[in-house]
Design a protein around this motif. Structure first.
Motif, PDB file in Angstrom:
ATOM      1  N   ALA A   1       5.467 -10.295  -3.026  1.00 40.46           N
ATOM      2  CA  ALA A   1       5.145 -10.876  -4.341  1.00 40.46           C
ATOM      3  C   ALA A   1       4.386 -12.187  -4.134  1.00 40.46           C
ATOM      4  O   ALA A   1       4.279 -12.679  -3.011  1.00 40.46           O
ATOM      5  CB  ALA A   1       6.427 -11.136  -5.111  1.00 40.46           C
TER       6      ALA A   1
ATOM      7  N   ARG B   1       7.138   1.719 -14.318  1.00 40.18           N
ATOM      8  CA  ARG B   1       7.435   0.999 -13.061  1.00 40.18           C
ATOM      9  C   ARG B   1       6.364  -0.048 -12.805  1.00 40.18           C
ATOM     10  O   ARG B   1       5.179   0.175 -13.022  1.00 40.18           O
ATOM     11  CB  ARG B   1       7.530   1.992 -11.902  1.00 40.18           C
ATOM     12  N   HIS B   2       6.819  -1.181 -12.289  1.00 37.52           N
ATOM     13  CA  HIS B   2       5.904  -2.305 -12.098  1.00 37.52           C
ATOM     14  C   HIS B   2       6.014  -2.861 -10.687  1.00 37.52           C
ATOM     15  O   HIS B   2       7.087  -3.219 -10.245  1.00 37.52           O
ATOM     16  CB  HIS B   2       6.233  -3.424 -13.100  1.00 37.52           C
ATOM     17  N   ASN B   3       4.916  -2.907  -9.993  1.00 33.80           N
ATOM     18  CA  ASN B   3       4.835  -3.498  -8.671  1.00 33.80           C
ATOM     19  C   ASN B   3       5.098  -5.016  -8.775  1.00 33.80           C
ATOM     20  O   ASN B   3       4.608  -5.667  -9.689  1.00 33.80           O
ATOM     21  CB  ASN B   3       3.390  -3.200  -8.199  1.00 33.80           C
ATOM     22  N   THR B   4       5.880  -5.564  -7.842  1.00 36.18           N
ATOM     23  CA  THR B   4       6.194  -7.008  -7.960  1.00 36.18           C
ATOM     24  C   THR B   4       4.965  -7.895  -7.753  1.00 36.18           C
ATOM     25  O   THR B   4       4.912  -9.009  -8.250  1.00 36.18           O
ATOM     26  CB  THR B   4       7.289  -7.436  -6.946  1.00 36.18           C
ATOM     27  N   TRP B   5       4.000  -7.414  -7.003  1.00 32.49           N
ATOM     28  CA  TRP B   5       2.750  -8.189  -6.896  1.00 32.49           C
ATOM     29  C   TRP B   5       2.165  -8.393  -8.290  1.00 32.49           C
ATOM     30  O   TRP B   5       1.776  -9.495  -8.663  1.00 32.49           O
ATOM     31  CB  TRP B   5       1.709  -7.451  -6.034  1.00 32.49           C
TER      32      TRP B   5
ATOM     33  N   SER C   1       3.668  -7.928 -11.303  1.00 32.07           N
ATOM     34  CA  SER C   1       4.514  -8.632 -12.276  1.00 32.07           C
ATOM     35  C   SER C   1       4.496 -10.142 -12.013  1.00 32.07           C
ATOM     36  O   SER C   1       4.447 -10.947 -12.950  1.00 32.07           O
ATOM     37  CB  SER C   1       5.945  -8.095 -12.251  1.00 32.07           C
ATOM     38  N   THR C   2       4.498 -10.540 -10.723  1.00 32.45           N
ATOM     39  CA  THR C   2       4.457 -11.989 -10.453  1.00 32.45           C
ATOM     40  C   THR C   2       3.076 -12.555 -10.795  1.00 32.45           C
ATOM     41  O   THR C   2       2.956 -13.707 -11.228  1.00 32.45           O
ATOM     42  CB  THR C   2       4.819 -12.306  -8.979  1.00 32.45           C
TER      43      THR C   2
END
Lengths: 207, 582
Positions: free
Chosen positions: A159, A129-133, A135-136
């Motif tokens: 994000a 699982r990847h936090n959008t903060w 990943s962006t």
């Protein structure tokens, strides 16, 4: 006051060339005795501190491309009333700190003012699982290898917005150090390499 | 003792005593020369001096002439119709060069130099007495004549005693070059600047009344009380006008001339007040040194500044801080004047010495500031001075500020913008001109590491403890600018061009009206050549302003004040006065 009254007739007093002997000085010949003006000195800026963290949101940044300018590291983040400190966790200590640290992609970034940052971006955990903060931020870092970008946190979507500067052709000024040297400076005194490290002892309640 | 002087057959230390009012040509009274090889001393009194068609010592290439601030001696040569010596070494210039930047406790006079080297000298009181006796003018009694000649001889003996001290580490070529400038400066000081002396007389006569009216007309805010500038009123006016005025460490307002000058650039409402203070502050008009022939003559004090620039008295020289006074400069009938200056001299020097290609390109574009804006990516390539006037002004202030080592705080004040904007501009300068900054950093580091900086012809700056880093960075630009001006003066005078005065980065030249254009063209060639020598082949452009009789010279910054002063003059003495326009 008439023009005539207001002025005194003045004869030219400069000394005519032919009446004077000079020392034969020729301006053009002086180039030969010109002293250098480069004032060369070997003075080099020594980096004694490199911040670890996301570059400020007001600053445009570039990320240094090339595999040798990034690494995957285990980092432990200590928060206290006095602030936040980030420690490198060596793989031999992973077991001792299970659940306490995370794996990060650590990259080199510089601002338009030539200030380097060691920028850690959290990677997905074992569950993928990847936090959008995060990943962006990784996407932004990838873009910053080619262009000057600025990260703008967008709380509404959780994000970063990535702002790309157009028509900016300035080359970034990279510090004259290897990535390992940069890491050593950035995490100076903050490497967890043995079970007696004060962080591990703190987490065990030993101190 | 005289090893590096071996090539010269005769070495003469010379001193003149002379009289003459402020602004007048010097009137020689007596002269003593001491030839160092033979030990021969020559003493000549006034009457004999004027009978001699040439000096009683050699002036050809095989001899060397030594003095202390030699323009004083050489102006006596000019008055006497004697040839100027081919080889001049000025011990004043050499003492300044060897000690520049160091603490010189007894000053830079001949006595100060003797003290510096631990040589006993006559007392300052004795020297002043003798100077006063000479300046008093004749007739002198037999005893007074003897005393003056003895006094004169003491100075040549002092020069002889300084000889081994000053020549031990002297670079003979550089010393002769500085001497050549002092020789040229003697001709320039003797020439002087033509002044509308009749108008000056009117102004001086009516000055008390004019001052009161000036205050009344300019100071509409009530800052002055009577003829006194009141700090409290000024502070109140600053608050009302919203002007953030710089303060000293003590907290009180910084009221220096330079601060007023800088602030007037940012806040135009300060300009008239600045001119008013400069005009009234030191009674400048009454001290302006104008001779009976209507020419402004004063010591130009070559090599007096750390950068080796001239430092003439700001009260006696017409190119002082009160710019409106320059309107008194007026060519005599049949003549014209031209003010020729190097365009953006300091920026050109910085670009050439640092070898920064972007900065050189900006200079060569003809509009440095606009080009800087374009190079920094703020002004688009098609932008012009007209379409991007505001942006250009910011880049202008930034470029000028950098030359003086200005920080973000001072720049912010100068551009009247927040400090962050100033930081952004300074950052853009660093980004756009990295090689310049590397060179400038090197200059500062070299100065701190080795304790010395120099110009292309080795005018030295000794870097002492606590040296100001801004001064170090600025030194090569200012001091090489001064070298450039010196070369131009030497060559212009050598070519017979009548130079009335050097002014920072400019020459004021004079010529008959039918020759003015040709003289201007020749002067510009001389100045271009001087820039190429100093900057290793890089040529600086020149700008030029001509004034033909009966018109007068006018400085743009002083025009408004000039008009007010003339209005006051007419009110005081009536409308019968005719004042030619600029």
């Amino acid at each position: 006051m008439t023009e005539e009254k207001s002025q005194s007739q003045t004869k030219l007093m400069a000394v005519p060339k032919e009446e004077q002997e000079d020392n034969g000085l020729e301006i053009s010949s002086l180039s030969q005795i010109r002293a250098p003006q480069d004032f060369n000195v070997e003075v080099k800026k020594v980096w004694v501190h490199i911040p670890v963290g996301r570059p400020p949101k007001q600053e445009f940044i570039r990320v240094r491309p090339g595999d040798e300018w990034s690494d995957t590291l285990g980092l432990y983040e200590k928060r206290s009333e006095w602030g936040r400190e980030i420690y490198v966790v060596l793989p031999s200590m992973y077991d001792a700190l299970t659940g306490e640290f995370s794996i990060y992609r650590v990259i080199l970034a510089v601002t338009r003012r030539d200030k380097p940052y060691v920028w850690p971006i959290k990677l997905p955990g074992p569950d993928g699982r990847h936090n959008t903060w995060h990943s962006t931020a990784l996407e932004a870092a990838s873009l910053a290898k080619e262009k000057w970008i600025r990260l703008q946190p967008n709380q509404d979507v959780g994000a970063y917005d990535v702002l790309v500067a157009e028509n900016q052709n300035f080359d970034p000024m990279w510090p004259d150090l290897s990535f390992l040297e940069l890491i050593n400076i950035a995490f100076k005194g903050r490497t967890i390499r043995d079970p007696d490290h004060h962080i591990i002892r703190e987490l065990r309640g030993a101190i | 003792m005289i090893s590096n002087f071996d090539q010269f057959e005769e070495i003469c230390c010379v001193d003149f005593e002379f009289a003459g009012g402020d602004g007048d040509r010097q009137k020689p009274i007596c002269m003593v020369a001491q030839e160092l090889r033979s030990g021969r001393e020559i003493r000549v009194w006034e009457d004999q001096l004027f009978r001699l068609s040439e000096p009683p010592y050699r002036t050809d290439k095989g001899a060397r002439f030594i003095g202390y601030y030699v323009p004083a001696e050489l102006k006596c040569h000019l008055v006497l119709g004697w040839p100027l010596p081919a080889n001049v070494v000025d011990f004043y210039a050499e003492f300044r060069c060897q000690t520049n930047g160091r603490k010189v406790f007894a000053g830079n006079s001949l006595l100060g130099a003797l003290e510096y080297f631990g040589l006993n000298s006559m007392s300052v009181v004795d020297k002043k007495e003798m100077r006063d006796l000479a300046l008093r003018g004749g007739p002198w009694s037999e005893r007074e004549r003897g005393e003056l000649l003895d006094y004169c001889a003491e100075d040549t003996t002092a020069l002889a005693r300084l000889f081994p001290k000053l020549t031990a580490n002297m670079n003979i070529q550089d010393a002769l070059l500085r001497g050549a400038y002092m020789r040229a400066l003697s001709v320039i000081e003797d020439t002087g600047v033509p002044i509308d002396s009749e108008l000056l007389d009117y102004l001086r006569t009516a000055w008390d009344d004019i001052q009161d009216r000036l205050i009344e007309k300019v100071d509409t805010w009530g800052i002055y009380e009577g003829s006194r500038f009141k700090r409290v009123n000024f502070e109140k006016w600053l608050i009302e006008s919203g002007i953030p005025w710089p303060r000293l460490d003590t907290g009180s307002l910084d009221l220096k001339d330079e601060t007023f000058r800088q602030m007037a650039k940012i806040y135009p409402s300060v300009q008239p007040l600045h001119e008013l203070r400069a005009t009234l502050g030191k009674m400048r008009l009454s001290k302006l040194a104008v001779g009976e022939d209507g020419r402004n003559r004063t010591l130009l004090s070559g090599f007096a500044a750390k950068t080796s620039r001239n430092l003439p008295s700001s009260n006696k020289y017409v190119f002082g801080p009160a710019r409106w006074i320059r309107g008194l400069i007026k060519p005599p009938s049949g003549l014209g004047l031209a003010y020729i200056d190097w365009s953006q001299q300091e920026l050109g020097i910085a670009a050439a010495l640092s070898g920064d290609s972007a900065m050189l390109a900006a200079y060569e574009s003809g509009d440095f500031y606009l080009q800087f804006g374009k190079q920094a990516g703020v002004i688009p390539p098609h932008g012009t001075k007209e379409t991007h006037a505001n942006e250009r002004e910011l880049f202008k202030q930034c470029s000028l500020g950098v030359n003086y080592g200005m920080g973000a705080q001072s720049l912010a004040l100068r551009i009247d913008k927040p400090e962050i904007e100033a930081r952004r501009l300074l950052g853009l300068h660093r980004k756009t001109y990295p090689r310049y900054w590397q060179w400038s950093d090197n200059v500062q580091d070299y100065g701190y590491l080795h304790g010395q900086l120099w110009t292309v012809f080795r005018w030295n700056l000794h870097v002492e403890e606590h040296a100001n880093p801004r001064s170090l960075r600025n030194f090569p630009v200012q001091a090489n600018g001064s070298e450039m001006l010196r070369l131009a003066c030497i060559e212009a005078v050598k070519q017979g061009i009548q130079v009335c005065g050097p002014i920072h980065d400019a020459l004021l030249v004079e010529a008959p009206l039918n020759e003015l254009d040709e003289v201007v063209a020749r002067t510009r060639v001389v100045m271009a050549r001087a820039s190429r020598v100093i900057l290793n082949g890089f040529e600086l452009r020149t700008d030029m302003k001509k004034v033909r009789y009966p018109h007068r010279y006018m400085d743009v910054g002083g025009k408004a004040m000039w008009n007010i002063v003339m209005e006051c003059l007419v009110e005081v003495i009536g409308s019968g006065i005719k004042i030619e326009s600029a």
